[in-house]
Design an enzyme around this catalytic site. Structure first.
Site, short mmCIF file in Angstrom:
data_model
loop_
_atom_site.label_atom_id
_atom_site.label_comp_id
_atom_site.label_asym_id
_atom_site.label_seq_id
_atom_site.Cartn_x
_atom_site.Cartn_y
_atom_site.Cartn_z
N TRP A 22 0.82 -1.21 0.00
CA TRP A 22 0.00 0.00 0.00
C TRP A 22 0.86 1.26 0.00
CZ3 TRP A 22 -4.46 -0.35 -1.87
CH2 TRP A 22 -5.45 -1.24 -1.45
N HIS A 27 -0.69 2.77 4.29
CA HIS A 27 -0.64 2.29 5.66
C HIS A 27 -0.91 3.41 6.66
CE1 HIS A 27 0.21 -1.94 5.33
NE2 HIS A 27 1.10 -1.70 4.38
N ASP A 66 7.16 -2.44 7.50
CA ASP A 66 7.86 -2.35 6.22
C ASP A 66 9.27 -1.80 6.41
OD1 ASP A 66 6.16 -3.43 4.32
OD2 ASP A 66 5.10 -1.56 3.97
N ARG A 69 11.65 -4.72 7.88
CA ARG A 69 11.65 -6.07 7.32
C ARG A 69 12.95 -6.45 6.63
NH1 ARG A 69 7.20 -6.41 2.55
NH2 ARG A 69 8.21 -8.42 2.22
N HIS A 81 3.73 -10.58 5.20
CA HIS A 81 3.03 -9.45 4.58
C HIS A 81 2.03 -9.88 3.51
CE1 HIS A 81 5.71 -6.16 6.21
NE2 HIS A 81 6.45 -7.23 6.46
N HIS A 137 -0.11 -3.20 10.86
CA HIS A 137 0.40 -3.26 9.49
C HIS A 137 -0.21 -4.42 8.70
CE1 HIS A 137 3.42 -2.37 6.36
NE2 HIS A 137 3.36 -3.68 6.13
N ASP A 141 -2.16 -4.76 5.20
CA ASP A 141 -1.65 -5.54 4.07
C ASP A 141 -2.70 -6.46 3.46
OD1 ASP A 141 0.95 -4.64 3.82
OD2 ASP A 141 1.83 -6.22 5.05
N HIS A 147 -1.74 -8.74 -2.39
CA HIS A 147 -1.09 -9.39 -1.25
C HIS A 147 -1.79 -10.70 -0.90
CE1 HIS A 147 2.02 -6.59 0.33
NE2 HIS A 147 1.46 -5.86 -0.63
N HIS A 170 2.01 -4.76 -9.23
CA HIS A 170 1.95 -4.69 -7.77
C HIS A 170 2.27 -3.27 -7.28
CE1 HIS A 170 2.21 -7.00 -3.86
NE2 HIS A 170 2.62 -5.80 -3.51
N ASP A 174 0.23 -0.73 -4.97
CA ASP A 174 0.78 -0.33 -3.68
C ASP A 174 0.95 1.18 -3.57
OD1 ASP A 174 0.99 -2.77 -2.45
OD2 ASP A 174 3.15 -2.98 -2.70
#
Length: 285
Positions: A22, A27, A66, A69, A81, A137, A141, A147, A170, A174
């Protein structure tokens, strides 16, 4: 202004695949939206846990998972995620935990795991805070349709164009389309966007729908993957209607595809922000 927007968008679209679900804007939007629906007990618990590091708000806190990670200490969280639905969009869409959640875990199992951890009294304040950050989060997601999809690595391997820039499907979902929409309608502000979505929930087009979004969130649901699975299935269904419905070379951020996708983005972010609040209210209530 246009030059600044295109520069920011190009940088976002050039980010490594799958790094920001996203995007920060999405988020942050779900976090700020959730803050508007926390009850007083939950608000106190959330703000106490987050502290000044996150300005006592789920808005800035929602991006933490994010941000960490790629760090060695949190590389284990990478599979959390998403869930790789082994379905066949746009012909057939489905999510099945046994089939799709790998041995390393997935977003559905992660929500359940961190929900258990945030309620575990033997864990310390840092562990409880991390559980809160992950829950916030991951509930965001799971609402992003790609996702909940394995095809072409959740669309990461499908080339696309957004506002004239080369990207992948993607990343367009996002970041690309969301950035363009926020800049055009909400001054680029996730707080303003969140307030607009909250108004739709309390008195607008989502008012008649919102109770159904959270009807399955009960104390007993906190101990199961059943409710997160429902959310994944809802998002995944858009892979068979909107997400893959474009032609090669079509600019996804400047065409009828954008017009069809943005209502889905709005809806999914509204749902997940509202669900974050209800999930936390149920935990702390």
């Amino acid at each position: 202004m246009k030059t600044a927007f295109l520069s920011a968008l190009a940088a976002a679209l050039a980010a490594p695949n799958g790094v920001v679900a996203w995007g920060n804007l999405g988020h942050e939007t779900t976090g700020f939206l959730a803050m508007q629906f926390l009850d007083s007990t939950t608000l106190s618990a959330v703000q106490s846990s987050l502290g000044s590091t996150f300005n006592f708000s789920l808005g800035p806190a929602a991006t933490w998972a994010d941000e960490v990670r790629s760090e060695a200490a949190f590389k284990f969280s990478a599979p959390f995620h998403f869930i790789d639905a082994e379905d066949d969009p746009p012909t057939s869409c489905s999510v099945n935990v046994q089939r799709d959640c790998g041995s390393a875990g997935c977003v559905i199992s992660a929500i359940q795991n961190y929900t258990e951890r945030i309620q575990e009294p033997s864990l310390d304040a840092t562990q409880h805070q991390q559980a809160l950050l992950f829950i916030t989060h991951f509930i965001g997601d799971i609402g992003q349709p790609l996702h909940d999809e394995a095809l072409e690595v959740g669309g990461n391997d499908i080339s696309a164009i957004c506002s004239g820039s080369k990207t992948n499907l993607h990343a367009a979902w996002d970041t690309g389309m969301l950035t363009k929409n926020l800049d055009a309608l909400y001054g680029g502000s996730p707080q303003t966007y969140a307030s607009a979505l909250a108004e739709r929930i309390t008195s607008g087009e989502y008012k008649s729908l919102s109770a159904g979004w959270i009807s399955g969130i009960t104390k007993s649901a906190l101990n199961s993957t059943a409710e997160p699975l429902v959310w994944a299935q809802e998002a995944n269904a858009f892979d068979c209607t909107v997400v893959f419905n474009f032609t090669t070379g079509q600019d996804l951020c400047d065409s009828d595809y954008f017009d069809a996708a943005i209502p889905v983005v709005d809806l999914q972010l509204a749902k997940q922000g509202f669900r974050i609040a209800k999930w936390l209210n149920t935990i702390f209530g």
